[in-house]
Design an enzyme around this catalytic site. Structure first.
Site, PDB file in Angstrom:
ATOM      1  N   LYS A   1       0.855  -1.184   0.000  1.00 24.70           N
ATOM      2  CA  LYS A   1       0.000   0.000   0.000  1.00 24.70           C
ATOM      3  C   LYS A   1       0.891   1.234   0.000  1.00 24.70           C
ATOM      4  O   LYS A   1       1.913   1.281   0.704  1.00 24.70           O
ATOM      5  CB  LYS A   1      -0.890  -0.035   1.253  1.00 24.70           C
ATOM      6  CG  LYS A   1      -1.967   1.045   1.306  1.00 24.70           C
ATOM      7  CD  LYS A   1      -2.859   0.844   2.531  1.00 24.70           C
ATOM      8  CE  LYS A   1      -4.013   1.823   2.605  1.00 24.70           C
ATOM      9  NZ  LYS A   1      -4.889   1.567   3.769  1.00 24.70           N
TER      10      LYS A   1
ATOM     11  N   SER B   1      -9.766  -0.920   6.782  1.00 26.87           N
ATOM     12  CA  SER B   1      -9.188  -0.776   5.440  1.00 26.87           C
ATOM     13  C   SER B   1      -8.416  -1.962   4.900  1.00 26.87           C
ATOM     14  O   SER B   1      -8.037  -1.952   3.730  1.00 26.87           O
ATOM     15  CB  SER B   1      -8.299   0.460   5.384  1.00 26.87           C
ATOM     16  OG  SER B   1      -9.103   1.601   5.269  1.00 26.87           O
TER      17      SER B   1
ATOM     18  N   SER C   1      -9.699   1.416   2.559  1.00 29.35           N
ATOM     19  CA  SER C   1      -8.850   2.190   1.694  1.00 29.35           C
ATOM     20  C   SER C   1      -7.741   1.401   1.009  1.00 29.35           C
ATOM     21  O   SER C   1      -7.142   1.904   0.063  1.00 29.35           O
ATOM     22  CB  SER C   1      -8.233   3.330   2.494  1.00 29.35           C
ATOM     23  OG  SER C   1      -7.366   2.818   3.493  1.00 29.35           O
TER      24      SER C   1
HETATM   25  N1  GLN Z   1     -13.128   3.677   5.991  1.00 22.17           N
HETATM   26  C1  GLN Z   1     -12.540   4.131   7.218  1.00 22.17           C
HETATM   27  C2  GLN Z   1     -12.202   5.589   7.115  1.00 22.17           C
HETATM   28  O1  GLN Z   1     -12.475   6.142   6.117  1.00 22.17           O
HETATM   29  C3  GLN Z   1     -11.345   3.297   7.558  1.00 22.17           C
HETATM   30  C4  GLN Z   1     -10.135   3.668   6.837  1.00 22.17           C
HETATM   31  C5  GLN Z   1      -8.942   2.849   7.217  1.00 22.17           C
HETATM   32  O2  GLN Z   1      -9.065   1.820   7.867  1.00 22.17           O
HETATM   33  N2  GLN Z   1      -7.788   3.347   6.848  1.00 22.17           N
HETATM   34  O3  GLN Z   1     -11.673   6.188   8.008  1.00 22.17           O
END
Ligand code: GLN
Length: 492
Positions: A75, A174, A150
């Site tokens: 990532k 994410s 994400s």
């Molecule tokens: N979807 C969640 C957010 O937008 C989690 C994101 C993540 O785990 N990085 O904060």
């Protein structure tokens, strides 16, 4: 698709060369990533060189390690020395990290070969990878739909056969949610199990790095490689790393499995609504399958999970507003000239951050400001404590818990355009970030439009081995997924 374990086996024993493995994956990327857009950057030259070094070790009679010659995708919020790390934000344009994240070093020391950096929602804020400054990633199971987020690029890379293994980060889901939407396995380890050193911070008290893989065994293999104490991360836990591979061979006989009632659909007992009926059906089938394998299945209650979303969307932006203050045009990446430092700072942040990131910084700054701190941030922290307590209580009756990973299957681009609808994607994953406990997603059949569904297995802190035992049992009986479709009429 070849697994990481099989590749490492072949490369270590000299029956396959790492350079050939990597060439195969680079051609798969070359052929299909124009459709999927999983990568922000493909590091082909570095990959070829690293693979050649692995082969040289084998030729020398030395063991490159348990991930010998395994292509891996990172990532793009994991620091890679001398290789652009963008967080899919314009803000980090041109920034080259001076060091590798601890997990990147660990993977390389185990023989893994980086093939590229994967797309994400900007600074990991989002659940669909639509918030990337470089455009969205597409779901290999249906190119008209999101891969989740994400870590959408990492999950899509694994699903598309670009790399058998990827690393992601999980602050509110994410790793697990994109894994679920792409038919992959994703693990969020216990907070502190894996070093965060070199992970660009979003919400530091939640952030954890973990693997995304094609099966439970590969995810366990990678987890073993990246786990362990790191003095460079003050929240890293000095605990023994168990043999995660051995856990896969254990049975589930007698294990007490609790289905989290609040996340199991239906309208009774404070259950949260808004879940796809097919997702709930797969959850109950998974629970039945564990019962058939000898587990004692019951209904668990973790009442505080119903407040998780609200608490997370105060605490995470609060931490983000502080973490992202460092992007001031002076130290990293982008700088937009201004008449003085204050104006340079303002213009840089205006141009560098996308709208979701700006919204979170404002929300977080507001929640932390004098007069509102107790009402918002303080209250959210109390919900966090409550969540911890409710999980502890549930774990006196149960060894592991089950829930859906995502309330829905992969959705079409643009479908969740208002923030609340998007945030609801994280309902089932956020509670374990609040508690710090491990949780993972394992594919279990399909839902609407024949798209993958993930079941989430949750376990008490540092009990990843037990969680893996249950995930492996589910994987053994899960209906096989159809192959992804990477291009017009093509299958991988
Ligand atoms: N979807 C969640 C957010 O937008 C989690 C994101 C993540 O785990 N990085 O904060």
């Amino acid at each position: 698709m070849t697994t990481a374990a099989a590749i490492a086996n072949d490369v270590r024993s000299g029956t396959r060369r790492a350079v050939d493995v990597v060439e195969g994956h680079l051609s798969q990327i070359e052929a299909h990533d124009s459709n999927v857009a999983a990568f922000n950057a493909v590091t082909a030259d570095e990959a070829r060189a690293a693979a050649a070094a692995v082969d040289a070790m084998v030729a020398d009679g030395r063991d490159p390690g348990p991930l010998a010659g395994v292509p891996v995708a990172y990532k793009d919020n994991l620091c890679t020395r001398g290789i652009a790390t963008t967080c899919s934000s314009r803000m980090l344009e041109g920034w080259l990290p001076p060091y590798d994240a601890t997990v990147v070093t660990a993977m390389a020391s185990a023989g893994a070969v980086m093939v590229g950096k994967t797309n994400l929602d900007e600074f990991a804020m989002g659940s669909s990878t639509e918030n990337s400054a470089f455009g969205p990633t597409r779901n290999p199971y249906d190119l008209a739909r999101v891969p989740g987020g994400s870590s959408g690029g990492s999950a899509a890379a694994v699903a598309a056969g670009f790399a058998p293994l990827a690393l992601g980060s999980d602050t509110g889901g994410s790793i697990r949610q994109p894994a679920a939407l792409c038919g992959a396995v994703g693990i969020k380890p216990t907070y502190g199990r894996v070093s965060r050193y070199g992970l660009v911070a979003f919400a530091s008290s939640f952030d954890q790095i973990g693997p995304i893989a094609g099966d439970v065994a590969d995810a366990a293999l990678a987890l073993g490689v990246i786990s362990g104490h790191d003095p460079a991360d003050s929240t890293s836990v000095p605990a023994e790393v168990p043999d995660f591979g051995a856990a896969l061979r254990e049975g589930v006989e007698g294990l007490r499995v609790g289905v989290i009632g609040e996340l199991a659909g239906g309208s009774s007992n404070g259950s949260l609504g808004g879940m796809d009926p097919e997702v709930i059906e797969r959850l109950h089938e998974a629970a039945d399958a564990l019962a058939d394998a000898g587990a004692r299945v019951g209904r668990a209650s973790v009442p505080a999970v119903t407040y998780g979303l609200t608490a997370y969307y105060l605490i995470a932006p609060a931490e983000a507003s502080s973490n992202l203050a460092r992007y001031d045009g002076t130290r990293y990446g982008l700088r937009v000239a201004g008449a003085d430092a204050e104006e340079m700072n303002r213009l840089t942040r205006r141009a560098g951050f996308g709208s979701e990131v700006k919204a979170r910084i404002m929300l977080g700054t507001f929640a932390l400001s004098a007069g509102y701190y107790d009402a918002y941030y303080g209250k959210a922290q109390r919900v966090r404590m409550l969540t911890r307590r409710d999980f502890d209580a549930a774990y006196t009756d149960f060894d592991v818990l089950l829930s859906p990973t995502s309330p829905c299957v992969a959705f079409p681009f643009g479908e969740r355009s208002d923030p609340m609808t998007m945030y609801r994607c994280d309902t089932c994953t956020i509670p374990s970030n609040l508690s710090g406990d491990p949780a993972m997603s394992v594919p279990f059949g399909t839902g609407a439009a024949d798209l993958p569904v993930g079941v989430q297995v949750l376990a008490p802190a540092m009990c990843e081995a037990r969680m893996l035992t249950v995930a492996a049992a589910l994987e053994r009986v899960a209906p096989p997924l159809r192959p992804p479709r990477l291009g017009a009429g093509e299958e991988s």
